[in-house]
Design a protein around this motif. Structure first.
Motif, short mmCIF file in Angstrom:
data_model
loop_
_atom_site.label_atom_id
_atom_site.label_comp_id
_atom_site.label_asym_id
_atom_site.label_seq_id
_atom_site.Cartn_x
_atom_site.Cartn_y
_atom_site.Cartn_z
N PHE A 50 35.66 68.94 53.04
CA PHE A 50 34.39 69.31 53.66
C PHE A 50 33.30 69.52 52.62
O PHE A 50 32.13 69.65 52.97
CB PHE A 50 34.56 70.56 54.52
N ILE A 53 27.60 61.92 57.06
CA ILE A 53 27.54 62.82 58.22
C ILE A 53 27.19 64.23 57.79
O ILE A 53 26.40 64.92 58.44
CB ILE A 53 28.90 62.81 58.96
N LEU A 54 27.73 64.66 56.67
CA LEU A 54 27.43 66.01 56.19
C LEU A 54 25.98 66.14 55.77
O LEU A 54 25.37 67.18 55.89
CB LEU A 54 28.36 66.37 55.03
N LEU A 61 32.32 58.35 55.63
CA LEU A 61 31.83 59.39 56.54
C LEU A 61 31.01 60.45 55.82
O LEU A 61 30.58 61.43 56.43
CB LEU A 61 33.01 60.05 57.26
N GLY A 109 32.56 65.40 52.10
CA GLY A 109 32.70 64.47 53.21
C GLY A 109 33.66 63.33 52.96
O GLY A 109 33.75 62.43 53.78
N LEU A 158 23.53 64.63 57.24
CA LEU A 158 22.75 64.72 58.46
C LEU A 158 22.77 66.12 59.05
O LEU A 158 21.85 66.54 59.72
CB LEU A 158 23.31 63.74 59.51
N ASP A 159 23.83 66.86 58.83
CA ASP A 159 23.98 68.18 59.40
C ASP A 159 24.07 69.23 58.29
O ASP A 159 25.15 69.66 57.94
CB ASP A 159 25.25 68.26 60.24
N PRO A 160 22.94 69.60 57.73
CA PRO A 160 23.00 70.60 56.66
C PRO A 160 23.62 71.89 57.17
O PRO A 160 23.38 72.31 58.30
CB PRO A 160 21.53 70.80 56.28
N ILE A 161 24.38 72.50 56.34
CA ILE A 161 25.15 73.68 56.73
C ILE A 161 24.42 74.93 56.30
O ILE A 161 24.02 75.08 55.15
CB ILE A 161 26.55 73.63 56.10
N HIS A 162 24.24 75.83 57.23
CA HIS A 162 23.59 77.09 56.91
C HIS A 162 24.61 78.03 56.29
O HIS A 162 25.79 77.97 56.57
CB HIS A 162 23.00 77.72 58.17
#
Lengths: 306, 127
Positions: free
Chosen positions: B24, B110-111, B107, B27, B113-117
């Motif tokens: 994770f 994908i990470l 893949l 990715g 595109l979705d930044p993690i808070h």
């Protein structure tokens, strides 16, 4: 004219119709969703059935305004962008989705951020949210897995048109013991270029990027996973039906196609989900499908497994 | 003693002597076969002593240490540190199959595109 928030809520209700979680402790249950938006609270417990309903989790959908300040309680999962934030309090059984505006949410389904907390809640209750489509016959289901573009949606939607049992497009739940697939959304998506007159009866008129959002009216809730199929699409210039082949694959190959795309698209899923995917491929028969432009022939090959 | 362990932010599953490692952090995901899969299936349950891994590998397969050391040093999903805890057996399988790692990066976007808070010290992503 219907208020946009009302219209959004109605779409959510329709699309989530098949979604059910089963808790062995309290029986068949659902997630209660609250809609809070734009200064005036629109609250409706839309998933309540008649009789007593114990609630596994409360999902708050907050639309507009500033991203809410949420006090940390216990273990927290968060994910989001400038336009949306999903928060899940593990143990608190509460999840929040804040959407900056409905303009950024064209339709319910996997295209929206709302599937994020659903996946987290489901994992806590023994389900893994899989990036897959599924169709079947007589309760026996083929799970179609793989990266975007291999034809998961095309195969499932066409199968629904032909009268096969439809279990979902793009996101389905698998049990952590790996035997069954459960539907989440009755919605499906289809490339605009692939829309035919036969799709018209499912068309909602909604478009997200280059895909039309469909609603499949008869979406089966659960079935037994018989096969995991990993499709590979031939280039369009191949002759119709040429080389459509289904053959036994390895379980490791099926796991590679199922788990990474499911888990990397929904960060926050953990080992419990990966174990569930592993059990799915070990409890079913893995296949590879090489198919061309003849979607019916590909479906016929898969249907021979049922 | 040095320990050998999976990097944080990875999840591991082994099926039919092939181990899938999902990272994770970047990715990427990895498919590991052969004796590398044997090692990772054990590491999924916690760190091992690196010295013990090498010694047991040499004894079990009658191979030189270089082969497993090379696998460990080149695997982006493994790290070493101070060893604490108890020794555990590595379930090496037969026959000997050279460890192979296939890296998949398709893949990884994908990470992005979705930044993690940041979820704070108690919560994810610091699992």
């Amino acid at each position: 004219m219907t208020h946009p928030l009302q219209a959004f809520r109605d779409r959510v209700e329709r699309a989530l119709t098949p979604f059910t979680l089963w808790s062995w402790k309290v029986g068949k249950e659902r997630i209660r969703v609250h809609f809070l938006g734009e200064g005036h609270e629109l609250k409706r417990f839309f998933l309540e059935e008649t009789g007593t309903v114990a609630v596994l989790a409360e999902l708050y959908v907050i639309i507009g305004g500033e991203s809410p300040e949420l006090p940390p309680r216990g273990s927290v999962k968060m994910l989001g962008t400038e336009d949306w934030v999903a928060v899940y309090h593990q143990g608190g059984e509460e999840a929040y989705v804040w959407l900056k505006s409905l303009d950024n949410v064209a339709a319910w389904g996997p295209e929206t951020p709302l599937h994020v907390p659903l996946g987290w809640i489901a994992e806590q209750w023994g389900y893994a949210l899989a990036h897959a489509s599924a169709f079947g016959k007589d309760g026996k289901v083929a799970l179609i897995v793989g990266p975007p573009g291999v034809g998961k949606s095309t195969l499932a939607v066409r199968a629904a048109i032909r009268g096969f049992e439809y279990y979902g497009d793009d996101r389905v739940l698998v049990e952590e013991w790996g035997y069954q697939v459960h539907a989440v959304f009755s919605s499906a998506k289809c490339f605009l270029k692939d829309i035919t007159p036969e799709h018209a009866k499912f068309d909602t008129g909604l478009v997200v990027r280059d895909k039309a959002i469909l609603e499949i009216p008869v979406c089966h809730k659960a079935g037994a996973i018989m096969a995991v199929v990993v499709p590979t699409k031939r280039p369009d210039h191949h002759p119709v039906g040429h080389g459509t082949v289904l053959w036994n694959s390895s379980r490791a190959r099926a796991l590679r196609a199922l788990a990474p795309s499911s888990m990397l698209q929904l960060p926050g899923l953990g080992r419990r989900s990966l174990d569930a995917f592993s059990k799915v491929v070990q409890g079913s028969i893995p296949f590879e499908l090489l198919w061309g432009s003849d979607v019916d022939l590909a479906i016929d090959r898969i249907a021979e497994l049922f | 003693m040095r320990s050998l362990r999976l990097k944080s932010g990875t999840e591991v599953s082994t099926v039919d002597r092939e181990t899938l490692v999902i990272s994770f952090a970047d990715g990427h995901y990895y498919a590991i076969t052969g004796v590398g899969s044997d090692l990772l299936a054990t590491l999924a349950n916690g760190p091992l002593s690196l010295e013990y891994v090498v010694a047991s590998f040499m004894a079990h397969f009658e191979k030189k240490a270089d082969e497993i050391v090379k696998f460990v040093s080149e695997s982006a999903f493994l790290e070493t540190g101070e060893f604490e805890g108890e020794e555990r057996l590595v379930r090496w399988s037969l026959p000997y199959l050279e460890p192979k790692v296939t890296t998949h990066a398709e893949l990884a976007d994908i990470l992005v595109l979705d930044p993690i808070h940041d979820a704070g010290p108690a919560g994810w992503p610091s699992r």
